[in-house]
Design an enzyme around this catalytic site. Sequence first.
Site, PDB file in Angstrom:
ATOM      1  N   VAL A 149      35.294  42.435 113.654  1.00  0.00           N
ATOM      2  CA  VAL A 149      34.619  41.541 112.708  1.00  0.00           C
ATOM      3  C   VAL A 149      33.289  42.155 112.267  1.00  0.00           C
ATOM      4  O   VAL A 149      33.106  42.521 111.109  1.00  0.00           O
ATOM      5  CB  VAL A 149      34.395  40.142 113.323  1.00  0.00           C
ATOM      6  CG1 VAL A 149      33.598  39.244 112.368  1.00  0.00           C
ATOM      7  CG2 VAL A 149      35.733  39.478 113.647  1.00  0.00           C
ATOM      8  N   CYS A 150      32.367  42.280 113.200  1.00  0.00           N
ATOM      9  CA  CYS A 150      30.998  42.653 112.852  1.00  0.00           C
ATOM     10  C   CYS A 150      30.871  44.085 112.357  1.00  0.00           C
ATOM     11  O   CYS A 150      29.956  44.394 111.590  1.00  0.00           O
ATOM     12  CB  CYS A 150      30.086  42.425 114.044  1.00  0.00           C
ATOM     13  SG  CYS A 150      30.171  40.725 114.659  1.00  0.00           S
TER      14      CYS A 150
END
Length: 208
Positions: free
Chosen positions: A120-121
């Site tokens: 995600v990040c």
Amino acid sequence: MSQSHKFFDRASIDNAAILLIDHQIGLISTLGESMNRAAVKNNTLALAKLAKAYNIPVILTTSNADGPNGPLMQDLVDMFPDVQVIDRVLINAWDDENFVNAVKKTGRTTLIMAGISTDVCLTFPAIAATADGYDVYGVLDASGTWNALIEQAAMLRMSQAGVKLTTWVSLSAELQRDWSLPTGQALAQTYAEHFHEYSVLMDLHNSK
């Protein structure tokens, strides 16, 4: 420049920025089998020290730091006391105007990214920045996620989108290029502190 040509470019000290995304205490505590927490912390600090050694601009960002994700690793705060941490509510850092403006302000077009979590990040902003024309390196061993399958899926997705996947040691060699350059001593010190296998080799050499 076409995307295919970018794959043959090399990271350059003069054109790189390092983006450390969501290396937060709460998120680190959730890391699973893909990489242990101590290794992620070690490799993240090593990557940060490359920025110091090569005078590369650094951008620090957190996601919902007042919530369960927790604050940024204190070591990073201490290492870059003059860098304002950009806290976001937007999950994808590349959707945050303050974050993107900070990147643009550096004037650099090669973006070296690491993040927690990998899927995600790191993945979201890495793909988005690549789509916007940046040459993006994803540093996998300074990132981490919940399990190996999720990490493999993230790696495939980033690679297919044109993100260059690497490690901090590989990246350091790419940036250094020549041991005789003045930054060689700082890199050797970083290896001594964060690259155990090479530090053993250095100790053996120095003991002769």
